[in-house]
Design an enzyme around this catalytic site. Structure first.
Site, PDB file in Angstrom:
ATOM      1  N   ASP A 182       0.827  -1.203   0.000  1.00 40.25           N
ATOM      2  CA  ASP A 182       0.000   0.000   0.000  1.00 40.25           C
ATOM      3  C   ASP A 182       0.868   1.262   0.000  1.00 40.25           C
ATOM      4  O   ASP A 182       1.962   1.276   0.571  1.00 40.25           O
ATOM      5  CB  ASP A 182      -0.907  -0.004   1.231  1.00 40.25           C
ATOM      6  CG  ASP A 182      -2.028   1.017   1.132  1.00 40.25           C
ATOM      7  OD1 ASP A 182      -2.350   1.443   0.005  1.00 40.25           O
ATOM      8  OD2 ASP A 182      -2.572   1.405   2.186  1.00 40.25           O
ATOM      9  N   ASN A 202       1.417   3.364  -2.966  1.00 45.51           N
ATOM     10  CA  ASN A 202       1.998   3.787  -4.251  1.00 45.51           C
ATOM     11  C   ASN A 202       1.478   5.154  -4.688  1.00 45.51           C
ATOM     12  O   ASN A 202       2.237   6.018  -5.136  1.00 45.51           O
ATOM     13  CB  ASN A 202       1.683   2.767  -5.347  1.00 45.51           C
ATOM     14  CG  ASN A 202       2.322   1.416  -5.087  1.00 45.51           C
ATOM     15  OD1 ASN A 202       3.151   1.276  -4.200  1.00 45.51           O
ATOM     16  ND2 ASN A 202       1.924   0.421  -5.855  1.00 45.51           N
ATOM     17  N   GLY A 203       0.156   5.339  -4.548  1.00 50.62           N
ATOM     18  CA  GLY A 203      -0.447   6.602  -4.967  1.00 50.62           C
ATOM     19  C   GLY A 203       0.030   7.771  -4.124  1.00 50.62           C
ATOM     20  O   GLY A 203       0.343   8.849  -4.646  1.00 50.62           O
ATOM     21  N   HIS A 242       3.326   3.231  -8.950  1.00 50.30           N
ATOM     22  CA  HIS A 242       3.248   1.804  -9.264  1.00 50.30           C
ATOM     23  C   HIS A 242       4.525   1.336  -9.965  1.00 50.30           C
ATOM     24  O   HIS A 242       5.012   0.230  -9.697  1.00 50.30           O
ATOM     25  CB  HIS A 242       2.031   1.528 -10.141  1.00 50.30           C
ATOM     26  CG  HIS A 242       0.728   1.893  -9.493  1.00 50.30           C
ATOM     27  ND1 HIS A 242       0.341   1.379  -8.270  1.00 50.30           N
ATOM     28  CD2 HIS A 242      -0.274   2.726  -9.890  1.00 50.30           C
ATOM     29  CE1 HIS A 242      -0.849   1.873  -7.938  1.00 50.30           C
ATOM     30  NE2 HIS A 242      -1.241   2.695  -8.909  1.00 50.30           N
ATOM     31  N   SER A 245      -6.674  -5.748  -6.090  1.00 51.66           N
ATOM     32  CA  SER A 245      -7.912  -6.255  -5.497  1.00 51.66           C
ATOM     33  C   SER A 245      -9.080  -6.065  -6.456  1.00 51.66           C
ATOM     34  O   SER A 245      -8.993  -5.306  -7.430  1.00 51.66           O
ATOM     35  CB  SER A 245      -8.210  -5.519  -4.185  1.00 51.66           C
ATOM     36  OG  SER A 245      -8.594  -4.177  -4.452  1.00 51.66           O
ATOM     37  N   THR A 246     -10.189  -6.742  -6.175  1.00 52.94           N
ATOM     38  CA  THR A 246     -11.378  -6.554  -7.008  1.00 52.94           C
ATOM     39  C   THR A 246     -11.867  -5.112  -6.902  1.00 52.94           C
ATOM     40  O   THR A 246     -12.412  -4.556  -7.864  1.00 52.94           O
ATOM     41  CB  THR A 246     -12.500  -7.520  -6.577  1.00 52.94           C
ATOM     42  OG1 THR A 246     -12.730  -7.371  -5.166  1.00 52.94           O
ATOM     43  CG2 THR A 246     -12.125  -8.956  -6.864  1.00 52.94           C
ATOM     44  N   LEU A 278      11.511 -20.407  -3.504  1.00 55.24           N
ATOM     45  CA  LEU A 278      10.390 -19.620  -2.998  1.00 55.24           C
ATOM     46  C   LEU A 278       9.163 -19.762  -3.897  1.00 55.24           C
ATOM     47  O   LEU A 278       9.278 -19.697  -5.122  1.00 55.24           O
ATOM     48  CB  LEU A 278      10.802 -18.145  -2.929  1.00 55.24           C
ATOM     49  CG  LEU A 278       9.710 -17.123  -2.611  1.00 55.24           C
ATOM     50  CD1 LEU A 278       9.285 -17.218  -1.159  1.00 55.24           C
ATOM     51  CD2 LEU A 278      10.193 -15.708  -2.932  1.00 55.24           C
ATOM     52  N   ARG A 329      -5.860  -1.828   8.528  1.00 54.41           N
ATOM     53  CA  ARG A 329      -6.947  -2.707   8.096  1.00 54.41           C
ATOM     54  C   ARG A 329      -6.386  -3.801   7.189  1.00 54.41           C
ATOM     55  O   ARG A 329      -5.283  -3.667   6.666  1.00 54.41           O
ATOM     56  CB  ARG A 329      -8.030  -1.907   7.362  1.00 54.41           C
ATOM     57  CG  ARG A 329      -7.534  -1.132   6.153  1.00 54.41           C
ATOM     58  CD  ARG A 329      -8.678  -0.370   5.480  1.00 54.41           C
ATOM     59  NE  ARG A 329      -8.210   0.389   4.325  1.00 54.41           N
ATOM     60  CZ  ARG A 329      -7.733   1.628   4.380  1.00 54.41           C
ATOM     61  NH1 ARG A 329      -7.683   2.267   5.556  1.00 54.41           N
ATOM     62  NH2 ARG A 329      -7.323   2.255   3.296  1.00 54.41           N
ATOM     63  N   SER A 371      -8.173  -5.085   4.465  1.00 56.38           N
ATOM     64  CA  SER A 371      -8.607  -4.811   3.089  1.00 56.38           C
ATOM     65  C   SER A 371      -9.021  -6.053   2.296  1.00 56.38           C
ATOM     66  O   SER A 371      -8.626  -6.229   1.150  1.00 56.38           O
ATOM     67  CB  SER A 371      -7.502  -4.058   2.338  1.00 56.38           C
ATOM     68  OG  SER A 371      -7.275  -2.793   2.925  1.00 56.38           O
TER      69      SER A 371
END
Length: 258
Positions: free
Chosen positions: A33, A35-36, A50, A78-79, A144, A207, A209
C-alpha cells in the site's frame, strides 16, 4: 554524510544479524500500500508510484528467497481496484505485462515458483497470457513460491469455496458431518499453502482490506508507515525481527517455567 551512510549500513546489518533462522515464518503475506501517496508526495502521476513499486517487489522477493522463506503472497490488485480511474488501471495492466516479460527469466533462474490467486480471468487477455507463460515456465521450481493476488477478494474466495463444497455435498462426494476447517481450507485457492504467519502492511493503514480473510485468522500483523515504493530488504528484516519477538499463543495461555 559518510558517517550517516556508515550508520545506515550498520543499522541494516543489525536487523539481518538479529534474525533467528530457526524461527523464520514459512509464509509472509504483504499488502503493498502507498503507491499513490508516494507519487502524490513527489508531485507526479499515480502510475509513477506503481512503476517505482516494481523494485520493491523485486527486492522483497529476492530477500525472502535469500532468507529461505518458503511462501510469499503479494496483494497486487484487489477486485475493488477495478473502480480506480481507467488510465490508472490501464497503466497497471501494462506494467504487469511488461514486468512479467522482463522478470520471467530471473524468476526461473532463482528457482522461484509463480502461482496466482484471484479472478485472473477478469484481467486483459494479454495479461492472462503472460501470467500463464510465467506460471508454466516456473511450475517445477523448488525455491520460494510467489503467490500474486490479482483481482482478488477474500470474501469472494470464501463464497467460491462454499459453492464448490456445497456442490460436492449434493453429489455425495463429501458428507456434511465430515466438513471441518481443514477441509474448507482445501477448497480455497491457497489449498496446499500454509497460512501466513506474518502479514506486513505498508503505508500505516490499520486494516486487512479483504485480503486472505480465512487464512490470516492467527497471523501476526506488522504495520509500517513506510510507503511500498520505499520498502526494501532492511524493512523486511525489521518486520521479521519484530515477528520473532512475539509470543504466538493461538488463543491459549503458554506455560512458563520459573
Amino acid at each position: 554524510m559518510l558517517r550517516k551512510i556508515g550508520y545506515f549500513c550498520t543499522l541494516v546489518a543489525s536487523f539481518k544479524e538479529n534474525i533467528d533462522f530457526n524461527n523464520l515464518p514459512r509464509h509472509i503475506a504483504v499488502i503493498m500500500d502507498g503507491n499513490g501517496r508516494w507519487a502524490t508526495g513527489k508531485g507526479v502521476a499515480r502510475i509513477f508510484g506503481h512503476r517505482n513499486a516494481v523494485q520493491s517487489v523485486k527486492d522483497i522477493t529476492e530477500g525472502c528467497g535469500e532468507l529461505g522463506i518458503k511462501f510469499l503472497t503479494l496483494y497486487a490488485f484487489s477486485t475493488e481496484n477495478w473502480g480506480r480511474p481507467k488510465d490508472e488501471v490501464d497503466g497497471l495492466m501494462e506494467l504487469l505485462v511488461n514486468t512479467l516479460k522482463k522478470e520471467i527469466k530471473t524468476l526461473h533462474e532463482n528457482q522461484v515458483k509463480l502461482i496466482t490467486i484471484g479472478e485472473v480471468s477478469h484481467l486483459p487477455l494479454i495479461c492472462q497470457e503472460n501470467l500463464r507463460d510465467a506460471v508454466e515456465a516456473t511450475k517445477n521450481n523448488s525455491g520460494l513460491t510467489l503467490l500474486l493476488a490479482l483481482s482478488y477478494s477474500g470474501r469472494s474466495e470464501i463464497v467460491k469455496a462454499t459453492k464448490k463444497l456445497f456442490t460436492d455435498v449434493k453429489a455425495g462426494v463429501v458428507k456434511e458431518e465430515d466438513i471441518n476447517e481443514s477441509m474448507i481450507s482445501n477448497y480455497l485457492e491457497t489449498a496446499g499453502v500454509p497460512d501466513p504467519e506474518l502479514l506486513i502492511r505498508t503505508s500505516g493503514e490499520m486494516r486487512v482490506s479483504n485480503f486472505l480473510l480465512w487464512q490470516i485468522a492467527y497471523t501476526e500483523l506488522y504495520v509500517t508507515k513506510t510507503l511500498w515504493p520505499d520498502f526494501r530488504k532492511e524493512d523486511l528484516y525489521e518486520a521479521i525481527c519484530a515477528y520473532q519477538k512475539r509470543e504466538r499463543r493461538f488463543g491459549k495461555v503458554l506455560e512458563r517455567t520459573v
